[in-house]
Enzyme design. Sequence first.
Site, PDB file in Angstrom:
ATOM      1  N   LYS A 277       0.813  -1.130  -0.042  1.00  0.00           N
ATOM      2  CA  LYS A 277      -0.016   0.128  -0.168  1.00  0.00           C
ATOM      3  C   LYS A 277       0.868   1.235   0.045  1.00  0.00           C
ATOM      4  O   LYS A 277       1.578   1.495   0.774  1.00  0.00           O
ATOM      5  CB  LYS A 277      -0.892  -0.027   1.030  1.00  0.00           C
ATOM      6  CG  LYS A 277      -1.603   1.282   1.415  1.00  0.00           C
ATOM      7  CD  LYS A 277      -2.453   1.073   2.654  1.00  0.00           C
ATOM      8  CE  LYS A 277      -3.259   2.588   2.952  1.00  0.00           C
ATOM      9  NZ  LYS A 277      -3.710   2.509   4.183  1.00  0.00           N
ATOM     10  N   ASP A 282      -2.432  10.485   3.907  1.00  0.00           N
ATOM     11  CA  ASP A 282      -3.881  10.153   4.051  1.00  0.00           C
ATOM     12  C   ASP A 282      -4.521  10.979   4.688  1.00  0.00           C
ATOM     13  O   ASP A 282      -4.308  11.127   5.960  1.00  0.00           O
ATOM     14  CB  ASP A 282      -3.934   8.656   4.634  1.00  0.00           C
ATOM     15  CG  ASP A 282      -5.562   8.362   4.850  1.00  0.00           C
ATOM     16  OD1 ASP A 282      -6.354   8.750   4.175  1.00  0.00           O
ATOM     17  OD2 ASP A 282      -5.628   7.307   5.535  1.00  0.00           O
ATOM     18  N   LYS A 289      -9.826  12.816   8.577  1.00  0.00           N
ATOM     19  CA  LYS A 289      -9.646  12.146  10.033  1.00  0.00           C
ATOM     20  C   LYS A 289      -9.318  13.625  10.956  1.00  0.00           C
ATOM     21  O   LYS A 289      -9.659  14.567  10.530  1.00  0.00           O
ATOM     22  CB  LYS A 289      -7.928  11.738   9.835  1.00  0.00           C
ATOM     23  CG  LYS A 289      -7.815  10.415   9.028  1.00  0.00           C
ATOM     24  CD  LYS A 289      -6.223   9.876   9.028  1.00  0.00           C
ATOM     25  CE  LYS A 289      -6.249   8.678   8.153  1.00  0.00           C
ATOM     26  NZ  LYS A 289      -6.943   7.739   8.529  1.00  0.00           N
ATOM     27  N   ASP A 300       1.493   6.164   5.687  1.00  0.00           N
ATOM     28  CA  ASP A 300       0.528   5.430   5.215  1.00  0.00           C
ATOM     29  C   ASP A 300       1.014   4.730   3.728  1.00  0.00           C
ATOM     30  O   ASP A 300       0.374   3.919   3.293  1.00  0.00           O
ATOM     31  CB  ASP A 300      -0.721   6.155   4.953  1.00  0.00           C
ATOM     32  CG  ASP A 300      -1.947   5.172   4.991  1.00  0.00           C
ATOM     33  OD1 ASP A 300      -1.754   4.293   5.743  1.00  0.00           O
ATOM     34  OD2 ASP A 300      -2.848   5.577   4.616  1.00  0.00           O
ATOM     35  N   ASP A 359     -12.086   7.156   4.185  1.00  0.00           N
ATOM     36  CA  ASP A 359     -10.814   6.842   5.242  1.00  0.00           C
ATOM     37  C   ASP A 359     -10.651   5.413   4.970  1.00  0.00           C
ATOM     38  O   ASP A 359      -9.425   5.015   5.307  1.00  0.00           O
ATOM     39  CB  ASP A 359     -11.144   7.208   6.436  1.00  0.00           C
ATOM     40  CG  ASP A 359      -9.694   7.303   7.209  1.00  0.00           C
ATOM     41  OD1 ASP A 359      -8.634   7.440   6.313  1.00  0.00           O
ATOM     42  OD2 ASP A 359      -9.703   7.279   8.396  1.00  0.00           O
ATOM     43  N   GLU A 361      -9.498   3.862   2.348  1.00  0.00           N
ATOM     44  CA  GLU A 361      -9.201   3.867   0.912  1.00  0.00           C
ATOM     45  C   GLU A 361      -7.997   2.820   0.508  1.00  0.00           C
ATOM     46  O   GLU A 361      -7.882   2.532  -0.576  1.00  0.00           O
ATOM     47  CB  GLU A 361      -8.548   5.386   0.551  1.00  0.00           C
ATOM     48  CG  GLU A 361      -7.200   5.552   1.170  1.00  0.00           C
ATOM     49  CD  GLU A 361      -6.815   5.386   2.679  1.00  0.00           C
ATOM     50  OE1 GLU A 361      -5.774   5.015   2.822  1.00  0.00           O
ATOM     51  OE2 GLU A 361      -7.779   5.541   3.373  1.00  0.00           O
ATOM     52  N   ARG A 363      -7.577  -0.549   0.808  1.00  0.00           N
ATOM     53  CA  ARG A 363      -8.148  -1.595   0.453  1.00  0.00           C
ATOM     54  C   ARG A 363      -8.555  -1.462  -0.743  1.00  0.00           C
ATOM     55  O   ARG A 363      -8.515  -2.434  -1.949  1.00  0.00           O
ATOM     56  CB  ARG A 363      -9.451  -2.032   1.324  1.00  0.00           C
ATOM     57  CG  ARG A 363     -10.521  -0.997   1.519  1.00  0.00           C
ATOM     58  CD  ARG A 363     -11.470  -1.632   2.617  1.00  0.00           C
ATOM     59  NE  ARG A 363     -10.758  -1.286   3.820  1.00  0.00           N
ATOM     60  CZ  ARG A 363     -11.089  -1.373   5.130  1.00  0.00           C
ATOM     61  NH1 ARG A 363     -12.347  -1.872   5.221  1.00  0.00           N
ATOM     62  NH2 ARG A 363     -10.519  -1.013   6.308  1.00  0.00           N
TER      63      ARG A 363
END
Length: 508
Positions: A277, A282, A289, A300, A359, A361, A363
């Site tokens: 990933k 993020d 967030k 991230d 959030d 995202e 996946r």
Amino acid sequence: MATSFTYGARSGGQLPEALVRFITEEQLKGFGDPANVIIHPEIDARLKKGYDKEVFQAKPKQTEIVSTLGLFELPYIVFVGYEDGSGLDGIRRAAAAAAKALKSIRVKHAEVLLQSTILNVAITEKGADAVAQALTEGLVLALHDRKPLKKDQTDRFALEEITFKPEAGFDEKHGNKQVWELGINRGKIITDGVGYARDLTNLPGNDLTPERLAFHAEELANSLDLEIEVIDEWTATEQRMGGLLSVGQGSINPPRMIVIHYKGASDSSETLGLIGKGITFDTGGISLKKAPGMEEMISDMGGAAAVLGAVKALAELKAEVNIVAVIPTAENMPSDRAFKPGDVIRTMSGYTVEIVNTDAEGRLVLADGLTTAIRRGATKLIDVATLTGAVMVALGYEATGAVTNNDSLMEEVKRASEQTGERVWQLPAYAEFKNNLKSDAADLKNSGSRYGGASAGGLFIGHFAEGLPWVHLDIGGTAWLEASRGWEPKGATGVMVRTLVELASTKK
């Protein structure tokens, strides 16, 4: 400056500044006996006095720095607590503790005494090369700190040289010079891969955009003479990478899909797909967030960094394995162009996804990452991702969570993690978790109940594995630390690099 390592007895030249000596609590109890001098009567008595006062008990990770004041040939002795039977993990942790003690007195050249009483069991069980590798890893990784972007860089400490010195009686049965140098070299290559992953993850988000991450990947691939493909937003549109494009559409910095091929086993039909990933920052997107702690979201892309670090090490080790490394990378930002809750997107595989939380995202980009790896020949899959906060609720900072559809591949991952000391804990993959991802509007929705969130997030990704053996590694709690521990520093840890290398390079 990289630390250089040598093995063998000292032969002239400038003396080291310190001797590192591992010691168990049982051994420490015998110090101070005039009939059994260990170092020097006065030094022994001083250490025993500290033990009696419960100052230094030789517990794991405890250290005691003794200034020898001319009573010994070297200026300092660093005693490091070690627990009998703690294996490679204990050796690695003891070496890390030694490195931090050496750093505290700014030693540039140190000697590590190899004692049969300490290392014999581990050598018998794992081999001298594995012990040499563990010592090297502990020493190097504990000294690797985040490189701050400061005007003044003059205070950078470097441990320049380590000598592994066999004590009397440490003979051929404990491994010869060639075996030790083999383990040292492997340890240096792997820690270099971990350091690469840490440095990449620690880069600020205004520097490491998806395009810049692709640039770093290209630099790495070119230096290793590996085949690389960087798919831009236009080609991603042609290939219908709806997961990647939807996450990246809110940012002025467009997404990229990075594919690197390493072919180390031309006679094998097996190819391991490593998918990392790569969300370079993020914000959570429209599902924004909270502000406190958001600065840590530069991490991230820790999964992407782990995959790149592992590829670097595997290529330098010339591992006999075929790898297709895939990094879907994007920046998840809120804007008038950003994807939003209620949208339905179509992934590269053709499956549709209802967005209920922007959030969740990671996946989405990993869904396209798995499909990309499969279309480029992967026969089994491992994804590495800072996927959920839920995994931290379950495991804290202590272990990486795992979800799988294949027990055999999962066991291989567990064995590799046990060898490296990077804890992996398998989470349940009950069908009920995936039931929470059913949607009225699409094939799936990208988030469900907050209960069992780590398992559900993993199973979302597994939906795109197309039945191939697959393991998901959620490093949400292990990729970034708020305080250093053992061989891991504050900030980026480079977690899973060593486990992926161990897994991919170990003969089955």
